[in-house]
Structure formats: C-alpha cells, structure tokens
Write an enzyme that holds these catalytic residues in place. Structure first.
Site, PDB file in Angstrom:
ATOM      1  CE  LYS A  41     -42.663  35.465  27.972  1.00 36.50           C
ATOM      2  NZ  LYS A  41     -41.788  35.501  28.896  1.00 36.50           N
ATOM      3  CE1 TYR A 256     -51.153  65.226  13.180  1.00 34.84           C
ATOM      4  CE2 TYR A 256     -50.420  62.909  12.743  1.00 34.84           C
ATOM      5  CZ  TYR A 256     -51.472  63.912  12.856  1.00 34.84           C
ATOM      6  OH  TYR A 256     -52.739  63.426  12.813  1.00 34.84           O
TER       7      TYR A 256
END
Ligand SMILES: *Cc1c(COP(=O)(O)O)cnc(C)c1O
Length: 379
Positions: A41, A256
């Site tokens: 899946k 950042y």
C-alpha cells in the site's frame, strides 16, 4: 539549445535484492505452513509499487495487499495474474469493477458483506474482523449474527483477517486480548486461512501467525525496535549533493530561527535536500551524515530545499558536487525516524514520495512472470 538534463541532487537508492532477501527470510522464519502476503500500500511505503511488487513476485510472493482501487488498477495493469487484495474501497459500490479487474475485496462492514451475497458464490473475498483496533472490520457481534444467518456457509471468505494495534510492544496485553478475540472468530468460522499478524506480529511468535502473515514494513527494512539483532537487510539508502561550501566566523547563526551558532570558525556545507524531499524537519541538529569515511553533523534547521552540515572536521576538501549519505547500513530509516521523533513508516513514505528513486538489482520484467510458483494464485 541548452539542455537541463542532469543528475538529481537527491537520490533514494532502493535495493530490490534486499527486499527479496527480507521476503525470503521472513518466509523461512514463519515456516512453510504459514503463507506470507506482501503489503504494498501507499506506493509500497514510498518505494514504488510496481518495482517492489515485481521483486516480491520474483521471490515467490503470490498475494499483494494495496490500499485502494487506484493502486489495485495500477498493479493489475503490470501483473495480469497475481492475486491482489484491496484493504478498503467500497466494494458495495464498485463490485463490478472488482470483478472485471480480478481484484479481491477486503470486506469491512455488513453493507459490503451483503454486496458479496448479492454477487453470488463466485465472488472471492476476505473478511476483516475488528478485534481491538477500532478501525475497519465487522464486529464480533456482526460476525455472530451473520453466522446465525448462515451467510458464511453460503459465501465463505477465503481469508479471515484482523489487525493488531500493539504488535510492536511484545508485553502488551492488548496483543493477547486481540489474539483471543480473533481465535473465537477463527473457531466459529473455521476459515481455510486466518491472518492476524503484520510485520511486528511476526516476531510475537507462532501463536500469532495463524495461516498467513501480512508484512509491509519488514520487507522494506523497517525493523521492530524490540527485535534486538536486526534480522532485516537495509533497503533504502539516501544521499544528497553538496551545493555550496562556505566559511563562517565564530558566533554566527546558521539557518532559520538561529537554532545553531558556530563556536569556532567553521566550514559549512549546504546540501540540496530539505523537507520538500521528505527529510523530517524535526531531525534538525540531531543527526550526523556520512562523507565517505568521515561524518558531519546536521546543524541548524532544515529548510524546504536545503540543510546545512558542519564539515570543519572533515579533512581534505569537500566540494560542491560531493554526495553525503543520510541513510546507509549504519544509519537506517529506523535511526532517522527515532532522531526525528516520528515513525519509520512515515519517514520512508515521505522520502519515497519526495526523492528521485533509483533501483538496484532490478530483476528482468520477464523473470517476474515466470517466477510464480506453480501453486500461485488466489485461495
Ligand atoms: C499496513 C497494514 C499491514 C502491514 O503492516 P506492517 O506493520 O507495515 O507490516 C497489514 N495489515 C493491515 C490491515 C495494514 O493496514
């Protein structure tokens, strides 16, 4: 005309020989009385549905589980005869579609079960029973009622399955509870095949195996943490290219939020991988990457397209163009996920979706069709 054809900056390398070996080792471990179905899946956990399926079929796997009809159609177009089961996708609505493509529904509720009875005896299906996960599946009450109505006598499921919630926690009583509940259903319906365990359940021992296990994670090298010596081969390796190297003075912030500050004059390499590629943002300042024999810590936050590493202690020059290794035999997706505080399945599906995938040890497409064992096919 200028051409923009060039090698990718980020490569997720997928070793299909390792997938085949993992499948074979799990098959040997559970023994020849227990069938091993493969769960492919979510694009085979990000590793590529068709290529992974081909490797597994090559290893003798004859039943594949997908998440939904879209994946099933893709798989069916590549493999015309392999048994494909769909974990969940509205059998009551798309029954004709399942039949025309030769797909096996997992029946998850009474509406789907009644669609099975309407379709008649020829409809192959698997029955999912809810034993303590509270997701899909008929309740034990539903099963008892349908049993009394003789539904299963007229339309027996090929496989009865359920799913463990806590397979990774060996001592968790929930496993015993779910197994006992499953056993009740198993004794009542006496199916030709019962299946409770996924990857983690394999290591819980024989009493959890019943007649078939459904493995996904283990095939892709994701180990269950409680299994001490990792019995699995590494499937996914990740490398990314250094785009720039610069010298930064002591006391400067990197990235950042200025979450990292240099304490010495440092050489910093900017690497072309970020959270866009599926690298977990939360592994900032927590992992170390490899440059050949050497290693370098990931410093500062991960940005969308880039991350930064400190290469001050890496001898020799490390130039733009050099690749660094983020996943390798010594630092697997389990380790990356642990550092990031996420589960390894999440890490793998995201990386697989975000990176260029490169396959090692592809088997030939013709081999995939001839390698089916004689007893391959639907139950
Ligand atoms: C995903 C899934 C599996 C496979 O789980 P792994 O832990 O990855 O082996 C098996 N059964 C069901 C119902 C699933 O949803």
């Amino acid at each position: 005309m200028l051409s923009l054809v060039r090698p990718p900056d980020v490569v997720l390398e997928i070793d299909l020989a390792a997938v085949r070996t993992n499948f074979q080792n799990i098959s040997t471990y559970v023994g020849n009385q227990v069938r091993v179905a493969a769960v492919v899946k979510s694009d085979a956990y990000g590793l590529g549905l068709v290529n992974i399926a081909r490797a597994l079929i090559d290893s003798g796997c004859n039943l594949l589980f997908v998440a939904n009809l879209d994946e099933a159609i893709l798989l069916r177009s590549a493999f015309s005869t392999i048994a494909i089961a769909v974990f969940r996708d509205e059998f009551d609505r798309f029954g004709t579609f399942y039949r025309s493509h030769g797909l096996i529904p997992v029946v998850n509720n009474c509406n789907e079960l009644s669609a099975v009875s309407k379709a008649g005896e020829a409809q192959t299906y698997f029955l999912n029973v809810e034993t303590g996960f509270s997701r899909f599946g008929l309740s034990i009450g539903d099963v008892r009622r349908e049993y009394l109505l003789r539904t299963f006598e007229r339309f027996p499921p090929s496989i009865v399955l359920s799913h463990l919630a806590c397979g990774e926690r060996i001592w968790d009583e929930t496993n015993v509870l779910q197994r006992d509940r499953f056993q009740i259903v198993y004794d009542l319906l006496k199916p030709t095949c019962g299946s409770l365990a996924a990857s983690a359940g394999v290591w819980l021992g024989k009493s959890y195996h019943f007649d078939m296990v459904r493995v996904g994670s283990a095939l892709y090298g994701i180990n269950t943490p409680t299994v001490q010596a990792n019995p699995l081969q590494t499937v996914a390796k990740l490398r990314a290219r250094i785009l720039d190297v610069r010298t930064v003075q002591a006391g400067e912030a990197v990235g950042y939020g200025a979450t990292f500050r240099t304490i010495r004059t440092s050489r910093i390499a900017i690497v072309g991988i970020g959270y866009k590629h599926g690298l977990p943002w939360s592994c900032a300042n927590k992992v170390v990457v490899k440059l050949g024999e050497h290693s370098a810590p990931l410093i500062g936050r991960i940005s969308m397209e880039y991350m930064t590493i400190d290469v001050t202690d890496v001898p020799g020059c490390c130039n733009p163009g050099t690749f660094v290794e983020l996943l390798c035999d010594d630092f697997t997706v389990n380790d990356l996920a642990a550092a990031a505080g996420i589960n390894p399945q999440e890490a793998l599906t995201r990386l697989g979706a975000g990176c260029t995938r490169k396959y090692l040890n592809l088997s030939s497409p013709t081999a995939a069709f001839t390698a089916n064992p004689p007893d391959a096919g639907e139950d």
